[in-house]
Design a protein around this motif. Structure first.
Motif, PDB file in Angstrom:
ATOM      1  N   SER A  29       0.846  -1.192   0.000  1.00 27.76           N
ATOM      2  CA  SER A  29       0.000   0.000   0.000  1.00 27.76           C
ATOM      3  C   SER A  29       0.877   1.236   0.000  1.00 27.76           C
ATOM      4  O   SER A  29       1.887   1.304   0.699  1.00 27.76           O
ATOM      5  N   SER A  30       0.472   2.226  -0.769  1.00 24.06           N
ATOM      6  CA  SER A  30       1.226   3.482  -0.792  1.00 24.06           C
ATOM      7  C   SER A  30       0.980   4.239   0.515  1.00 24.06           C
ATOM      8  O   SER A  30      -0.005   3.999   1.218  1.00 24.06           O
ATOM      9  N   ASP A  31       1.881   5.181   0.788  1.00 19.70           N
ATOM     10  CA  ASP A  31       1.721   6.006   1.986  1.00 19.70           C
ATOM     11  C   ASP A  31       0.425   6.807   1.922  1.00 19.70           C
ATOM     12  O   ASP A  31      -0.268   6.968   2.921  1.00 19.70           O
ATOM     13  N   VAL A  32       0.109   7.314   0.741  1.00 19.33           N
ATOM     14  CA  VAL A  32      -1.119   8.104   0.578  1.00 19.33           C
ATOM     15  C   VAL A  32      -2.340   7.242   0.870  1.00 19.33           C
ATOM     16  O   VAL A  32      -3.273   7.673   1.557  1.00 19.33           O
ATOM     17  N   ASP A  33      -2.326   5.996   0.368  1.00 16.99           N
ATOM     18  CA  ASP A  33      -3.426   5.071   0.626  1.00 16.99           C
ATOM     19  C   ASP A  33      -3.532   4.767   2.119  1.00 16.99           C
ATOM     20  O   ASP A  33      -4.628   4.784   2.689  1.00 16.99           O
ATOM     21  N   LEU A  34      -2.397   4.509   2.746  1.00 13.47           N
ATOM     22  CA  LEU A  34      -2.412   4.230   4.193  1.00 13.47           C
ATOM     23  C   LEU A  34      -2.984   5.419   4.963  1.00 13.47           C
ATOM     24  O   LEU A  34      -3.793   5.246   5.871  1.00 13.47           O
ATOM     25  N   LEU A  35      -2.551   6.642   4.614  1.00 18.83           N
ATOM     26  CA  LEU A  35      -3.050   7.828   5.317  1.00 18.83           C
ATOM     27  C   LEU A  35      -4.550   7.996   5.133  1.00 18.83           C
ATOM     28  O   LEU A  35      -5.254   8.378   6.075  1.00 18.83           O
ATOM     29  N   ALA A  36      -5.038   7.717   3.937  1.00 18.47           N
ATOM     30  CA  ALA A  36      -6.493   7.819   3.706  1.00 18.47           C
ATOM     31  C   ALA A  36      -7.229   6.822   4.595  1.00 18.47           C
ATOM     32  O   ALA A  36      -8.281   7.144   5.173  1.00 18.47           O
ATOM     33  N   ARG A  37      -6.672   5.638   4.726  1.00 18.81           N
ATOM     34  CA  ARG A  37      -7.317   4.621   5.562  1.00 18.81           C
ATOM     35  C   ARG A  37      -7.183   4.960   7.051  1.00 18.81           C
ATOM     36  O   ARG A  37      -8.084   4.677   7.842  1.00 18.81           O
ATOM     37  N   VAL A  38      -6.050   5.559   7.426  1.00 15.60           N
ATOM     38  CA  VAL A  38      -5.890   6.016   8.819  1.00 15.60           C
ATOM     39  C   VAL A  38      -6.923   7.097   9.111  1.00 15.60           C
ATOM     40  O   VAL A  38      -7.551   7.087  10.176  1.00 15.60           O
ATOM     41  N   ALA A  39      -7.112   8.017   8.180  1.00 13.81           N
ATOM     42  CA  ALA A  39      -8.108   9.086   8.360  1.00 13.81           C
ATOM     43  C   ALA A  39      -9.503   8.515   8.531  1.00 13.81           C
ATOM     44  O   ALA A  39     -10.339   9.096   9.227  1.00 13.81           O
ATOM     45  N   ALA A  40      -9.742   7.340   7.929  1.00 10.65           N
ATOM     46  CA  ALA A  40     -11.047   6.680   8.068  1.00 10.65           C
ATOM     47  C   ALA A  40     -11.132   5.865   9.355  1.00 10.65           C
ATOM     48  O   ALA A  40     -12.154   5.233   9.620  1.00 10.65           O
ATOM     49  N   GLY A  41     -10.051   5.855  10.147  1.00 10.25           N
ATOM     50  CA  GLY A  41     -10.064   5.168  11.432  1.00 10.25           C
ATOM     51  C   GLY A  41      -9.622   3.719  11.400  1.00 10.25           C
ATOM     52  O   GLY A  41      -9.856   2.986  12.359  1.00 10.25           O
ATOM     53  N   GLU A  42      -8.941   3.297  10.354  1.00 13.20           N
ATOM     54  CA  GLU A  42      -8.509   1.905  10.242  1.00 13.20           C
ATOM     55  C   GLU A  42      -7.209   1.690  11.019  1.00 13.20           C
ATOM     56  O   GLU A  42      -6.145   2.160  10.627  1.00 13.20           O
ATOM     57  N   ARG A  43      -7.310   0.965  12.104  1.00 15.52           N
ATOM     58  CA  ARG A  43      -6.169   0.747  12.990  1.00 15.52           C
ATOM     59  C   ARG A  43      -5.030  -0.022  12.314  1.00 15.52           C
ATOM     60  O   ARG A  43      -3.864   0.284  12.510  1.00 15.52           O
ATOM     61  N   ALA A  44      -5.360  -1.023  11.504  1.00 13.88           N
ATOM     62  CA  ALA A  44      -4.323  -1.805  10.821  1.00 13.88           C
ATOM     63  C   ALA A  44      -3.506  -0.917   9.883  1.00 13.88           C
ATOM     64  O   ALA A  44      -2.290  -1.088   9.758  1.00 13.88           O
ATOM     65  N   ALA A  45      -4.159   0.025   9.225  1.00 13.37           N
ATOM     66  CA  ALA A  45      -3.442   0.945   8.340  1.00 13.37           C
ATOM     67  C   ALA A  45      -2.508   1.846   9.158  1.00 13.37           C
ATOM     68  O   ALA A  45      -1.368   2.104   8.750  1.00 13.37           O
ATOM     69  N   PHE A  46      -2.977   2.295  10.317  1.00  5.77           N
ATOM     70  CA  PHE A  46      -2.126   3.115  11.191  1.00  5.77           C
ATOM     71  C   PHE A  46      -0.907   2.321  11.651  1.00  5.77           C
ATOM     72  O   PHE A  46       0.217   2.823  11.635  1.00  5.77           O
ATOM     73  N   GLU A  47      -1.124   1.082  12.055  1.00 11.32           N
ATOM     74  CA  GLU A  47      -0.002   0.244  12.501  1.00 11.32           C
ATOM     75  C   GLU A  47       1.004   0.035  11.379  1.00 11.32           C
ATOM     76  O   GLU A  47       2.219   0.087  11.604  1.00 11.32           O
ATOM     77  N   ALA A  48       0.534  -0.175  10.160  1.00  9.62           N
ATOM     78  CA  ALA A  48       1.431  -0.351   9.017  1.00  9.62           C
ATOM     79  C   ALA A  48       2.200   0.949   8.738  1.00  9.62           C
ATOM     80  O   ALA A  48       3.407   0.923   8.466  1.00  9.62           O
ATOM     81  N   PHE A  49       1.495   2.074   8.814  1.00 11.30           N
ATOM     82  CA  PHE A  49       2.138   3.372   8.602  1.00 11.30           C
ATOM     83  C   PHE A  49       3.204   3.618   9.662  1.00 11.30           C
ATOM     84  O   PHE A  49       4.317   4.053   9.359  1.00 11.30           O
ATOM     85  N   TYR A  50       2.879   3.301  10.904  1.00 12.66           N
ATOM     86  CA  TYR A  50       3.830   3.466  12.000  1.00 12.66           C
ATOM     87  C   TYR A  50       5.064   2.591  11.787  1.00 12.66           C
ATOM     88  O   TYR A  50       6.197   3.056  11.899  1.00 12.66           O
ATOM     89  N   ARG A  51       4.857   1.328  11.477  1.00 11.47           N
ATOM     90  CA  ARG A  51       5.988   0.411  11.255  1.00 11.47           C
ATOM     91  C   ARG A  51       6.863   0.892  10.097  1.00 11.47           C
ATOM     92  O   ARG A  51       8.078   0.760  10.144  1.00 11.47           O
ATOM     93  N   ARG A  52       6.252   1.457   9.091  1.00 14.63           N
ATOM     94  CA  ARG A  52       6.992   1.905   7.911  1.00 14.63           C
ATOM     95  C   ARG A  52       7.832   3.144   8.216  1.00 14.63           C
ATOM     96  O   ARG A  52       8.921   3.303   7.656  1.00 14.63           O
ATOM     97  N   HIS A  53       7.366   4.028   9.088  1.00 16.43           N
ATOM     98  CA  HIS A  53       8.015   5.332   9.236  1.00 16.43           C
ATOM     99  C   HIS A  53       8.644   5.627  10.599  1.00 16.43           C
ATOM    100  O   HIS A  53       9.479   6.531  10.686  1.00 16.43           O
ATOM    101  N   ALA A  54       8.277   4.929  11.635  1.00 12.44           N
ATOM    102  CA  ALA A  54       8.761   5.288  12.977  1.00 12.44           C
ATOM    103  C   ALA A  54      10.277   5.162  13.091  1.00 12.44           C
ATOM    104  O   ALA A  54      10.927   6.029  13.681  1.00 12.44           O
ATOM    105  N   GLY A  55      10.849   4.125  12.521  1.00 10.79           N
ATOM    106  CA  GLY A  55      12.289   3.894  12.656  1.00 10.79           C
ATOM    107  C   GLY A  55      13.129   5.023  12.100  1.00 10.79           C
ATOM    108  O   GLY A  55      14.029   5.539  12.781  1.00 10.79           O
ATOM    109  N   TRP A  56      12.845   5.420  10.867  1.00  8.71           N
ATOM    110  CA  TRP A  56      13.662   6.488  10.282  1.00  8.71           C
ATOM    111  C   TRP A  56      13.401   7.821  10.967  1.00  8.71           C
ATOM    112  O   TRP A  56      14.312   8.642  11.086  1.00  8.71           O
TER     113      TRP A  56
END
Length: 180
Positions: A5-32
């Motif tokens: 999933s693209s970052d834009v897609d993940l953010l759209a799903r996070v905005a819709a309240g999807e917890r799994a998308a937030f977790e994926a976004f966090y895992r993708r970006h928190a480290g850097w």
């Protein structure tokens, strides 16, 4: 959950309240984000708190404010770096000076700016830095202490590169006058 999933897609799903998308976004970006912020601040606890606040902000409505105008990582970096600047502003001048000196001591080959800063009495430097406006201090932090280019500092601070150059020149002039 689609791993590509693209970052834009993940953010759209996070905005819709999807917890799994937030977790994926966090895992993708928190480290850097942690690593980059730790280059700006030696207090790992503060950095961890800022990263947590950044992602909580994304979860609590920040994702809905993303406007697909630019890179998601740049957008997230601006949020995190601004939160770090705010957190550092809340700390006392003495604490900020201690962190700066810890970074300077850890540098293998000091720059010309580091040599000048080391030759100044710590109290005088702290006072001179405290008398700079927050805008001038932020530019000095980004360009001198963090070693960012003018372009990188402009992106980080959300201002044009010419403004970074002007503020850096003004800050150096003011410091020279006060420390002379």
């Amino acid at each position: 959950m689609n791993g590509s999933s693209s970052d834009v897609d993940l953010l759209a799903r996070v905005a819709a309240g999807e917890r799994a998308a937030f977790e994926a976004f966090y895992r993708r970006h928190a480290g850097w984000l942690v690593l980059r912020l730790r280059h700006r601040c030696s207090d790992h606890t503060l950095v961890d708190d800022v990263v947590q606040e950044t992602f909580l902000g994304v979860w609590r409505g920040g994702a809905a404010r993303y406007r697909e105008q630019g890179d998601v990582t740049g957008w997230l970096w601006r949020i995190g770096s601004r939160r770090l600047v705010d957190a550092l502003r809340r700390q006392s001048a003495k604490e900020r000076l201690r962190q700066v000196l810890a970074r300077v001591r850890g540098a293998p080959a000091p720059s010309a700016e580091d040599l000048v800063l080391r030759g100044v009495e710590h109290g005088d430097l702290a006072g001179a830095l405290a008398r700079l406006s927050p805008e001038l201090r932020a530019v000095l932090q980004a360009t001198v202490l963090d070693g960012l280019t003018t372009g990188e500092a402009a992106v980080l601070l959300g201002i044009p590169p010419g403004t970074v150059k002007t503020r850096a020149m003004r800050a150096r002039r003011q410091l020279r006058q006060e420390l002379a």
